[in-house]
Write a protein that holds these residues in place. Structure first.
Motif, PDB file in Angstrom:
ATOM      1  N   ALA A  93       0.369  -7.877  12.226  1.00 18.72           N
ATOM      2  CA  ALA A  93       1.576  -7.195  11.748  1.00 18.72           C
ATOM      3  C   ALA A  93       2.199  -7.969  10.585  1.00 18.72           C
ATOM      4  O   ALA A  93       2.671  -7.364   9.615  1.00 18.72           O
ATOM      5  N   ARG A  94       2.194  -9.319  10.680  1.00 17.15           N
ATOM      6  CA  ARG A  94       2.734 -10.126   9.580  1.00 17.15           C
ATOM      7  C   ARG A  94       1.910  -9.923   8.314  1.00 17.15           C
ATOM      8  O   ARG A  94       2.460  -9.789   7.220  1.00 17.15           O
ATOM      9  N   ILE A  95       0.577  -9.927   8.472  1.00 15.92           N
ATOM     10  CA  ILE A  95      -0.302  -9.725   7.314  1.00 15.92           C
ATOM     11  C   ILE A  95      -0.051  -8.347   6.711  1.00 15.92           C
ATOM     12  O   ILE A  95       0.068  -8.194   5.491  1.00 15.92           O
ATOM     13  N   ARG A  96       0.057  -7.325   7.577  1.00 20.39           N
ATOM     14  CA  ARG A  96       0.322  -5.971   7.108  1.00 20.39           C
ATOM     15  C   ARG A  96       1.671  -5.915   6.402  1.00 20.39           C
ATOM     16  O   ARG A  96       1.815  -5.277   5.352  1.00 20.39           O
ATOM     17  N   LEU A  97       2.663  -6.617   6.966  1.00 18.49           N
ATOM     18  CA  LEU A  97       3.990  -6.657   6.350  1.00 18.49           C
ATOM     19  C   LEU A  97       3.920  -7.317   4.976  1.00 18.49           C
ATOM     20  O   LEU A  97       4.524  -6.831   4.016  1.00 18.49           O
ATOM     21  N   GLN A  98       3.159  -8.414   4.864  1.00 16.85           N
ATOM     22  CA  GLN A  98       3.011  -9.076   3.568  1.00 16.85           C
ATOM     23  C   GLN A  98       2.340  -8.154   2.567  1.00 16.85           C
ATOM     24  O   GLN A  98       2.757  -8.082   1.410  1.00 16.85           O
ATOM     25  N   LYS A  99       1.297  -7.425   3.014  1.00  8.94           N
ATOM     26  CA  LYS A  99       0.628  -6.485   2.120  1.00  8.94           C
ATOM     27  C   LYS A  99       1.599  -5.410   1.657  1.00  8.94           C
ATOM     28  O   LYS A  99       1.647  -5.060   0.473  1.00  8.94           O
ATOM     29  N   VAL A 100       2.370  -4.879   2.608  1.00  4.44           N
ATOM     30  CA  VAL A 100       3.329  -3.822   2.262  1.00  4.44           C
ATOM     31  C   VAL A 100       4.387  -4.369   1.305  1.00  4.44           C
ATOM     32  O   VAL A 100       4.779  -3.693   0.345  1.00  4.44           O
ATOM     33  N   GLU A 101       4.844  -5.603   1.555  1.00  7.41           N
ATOM     34  CA  GLU A 101       5.834  -6.193   0.662  1.00  7.41           C
ATOM     35  C   GLU A 101       5.246  -6.397  -0.734  1.00  7.41           C
ATOM     36  O   GLU A 101       5.919  -6.146  -1.741  1.00  7.41           O
ATOM     37  N   LEU A 102       3.973  -6.854  -0.797  1.00  5.14           N
ATOM     38  CA  LEU A 102       3.321  -7.022  -2.096  1.00  5.14           C
ATOM     39  C   LEU A 102       3.188  -5.684  -2.812  1.00  5.14           C
ATOM     40  O   LEU A 102       3.446  -5.587  -4.023  1.00  5.14           O
ATOM     41  N   GLU A 103       2.780  -4.650  -2.062  1.00  6.65           N
ATOM     42  CA  GLU A 103       2.660  -3.322  -2.666  1.00  6.65           C
ATOM     43  C   GLU A 103       4.018  -2.828  -3.138  1.00  6.65           C
ATOM     44  O   GLU A 103       4.131  -2.241  -4.218  1.00  6.65           O
ATOM     45  N   ALA A 104       5.053  -3.069  -2.324  1.00  2.00           N
ATOM     46  CA  ALA A 104       6.404  -2.645  -2.720  1.00  2.00           C
ATOM     47  C   ALA A 104       6.836  -3.377  -3.987  1.00  2.00           C
ATOM     48  O   ALA A 104       7.409  -2.764  -4.902  1.00  2.00           O
ATOM     49  N   ASP A 105       6.555  -4.698  -4.046  1.00  5.71           N
ATOM     50  CA  ASP A 105       6.886  -5.453  -5.260  1.00  5.71           C
ATOM     51  C   ASP A 105       6.102  -4.924  -6.453  1.00  5.71           C
ATOM     52  O   ASP A 105       6.649  -4.803  -7.555  1.00  5.71           O
ATOM     53  N   GLU A 106       4.822  -4.604  -6.206  1.00  9.62           N
ATOM     54  CA  GLU A 106       3.984  -4.066  -7.294  1.00  9.62           C
ATOM     55  C   GLU A 106       4.533  -2.724  -7.775  1.00  9.62           C
ATOM     56  O   GLU A 106       4.646  -2.495  -8.977  1.00  9.62           O
ATOM     57  N   TYR A 107       4.885  -1.845  -6.815  1.00 11.82           N
ATOM     58  CA  TYR A 107       5.467  -0.554  -7.201  1.00 11.82           C
ATOM     59  C   TYR A 107       6.781  -0.761  -7.942  1.00 11.82           C
ATOM     60  O   TYR A 107       7.064  -0.077  -8.919  1.00 11.82           O
ATOM     61  N   ARG A 108       7.570  -1.711  -7.448  1.00 14.87           N
ATOM     62  CA  ARG A 108       8.850  -1.982  -8.082  1.00 14.87           C
ATOM     63  C   ARG A 108       8.630  -2.483  -9.507  1.00 14.87           C
ATOM     64  O   ARG A 108       9.263  -2.007 -10.452  1.00 14.87           O
TER      65      ARG A 108
END
Length: 188
Positions: A86-101
């Motif tokens: 879940a932490r890894i998935r959260l980090q991926k999602v955060e990275l994707e969110a930062d990338e989208y941002r």
């Protein structure tokens, strides 16, 4: 085992009552009942010792406790693995969110630059069109002024010629021009 033998020794020291009767002393009767129960257990359970039963019970209990601990450890490990996933998935999602941002900000900046460039080009075209319009208007105004000046000069010249020319001068000018034209034709 010592307690059991001590209780029999203790019973041996009791004085015998002369007859069979009803004992109303609760403590004494409970002690007698317990002695009888223990004696029957010892007699019929010669192959089974109390410590072996207790040991088996404790071993079973120990096995259940160990099994529960193992299950708990496995569940804990599974939960930790799920937590890590879940932490890894959260980090991926955060990275994707930062990338989208960041992509969004970049896209906004690009659109802003494109808009500024398009506006700048439009302003340059408008400025060029304005300058061309001013140039053509200036040329038209100058042509109008030239035409008026020319018309005034022609009118002035005609007026001067009409007032200065008499018929004889007029005929002489015509003959001179005819002579010039004749000389030009002879050369050809």
């Amino acid at each position: 085992m010592k307690n059991i033998t001590h209780s029999f020794v203790f019973l041996a020291h009791w004085p015998f009552a002369g007859s069979f009767g009803l004992n109303t002393d609760i403590l004494a009767t409970n002690l007698i009942n317990l002695t009888v129960v223990v004696g029957v257990l010892i007699f019929f359970g010669k192959g089974v010792c109390a410590s072996c039963l207790l040991k088996d019970l404790l071993d079973n209990r120990k096995q259940r406790i160990l099994s529960t601990i193992r299950n708990s450890e496995e569940l804990r490990r599974g939960t930790l693995e799920q937590l890590e996933k879940a932490r890894i998935r959260l980090q991926k999602v955060e990275l994707e969110a930062d990338e989208y941002r960041m992509n969004g900000y970049s896209e906004i900046e690009r659109e802003k630059e494109n808009l500024i460039n398009a506006t700048s080009i439009s302003l340059e075209q408008l400025e060029k069109s304005k300058n061309e319009t001013l140039y053509f208007e200036k040329q038209r105004a100058m042509n109008q002024v030239r035409q008026r000046v020319f018309q005034q000069a022609v009118q002035g010249a005609l007026g001067t010629l009409n007032s200065c020319l008499n018929t004889e001068l007029h005929f002489r000018t015509i003959r001179a021009n005819i002579g010039i034209l004749g000389a030009i034709e002879w050369k050809r």
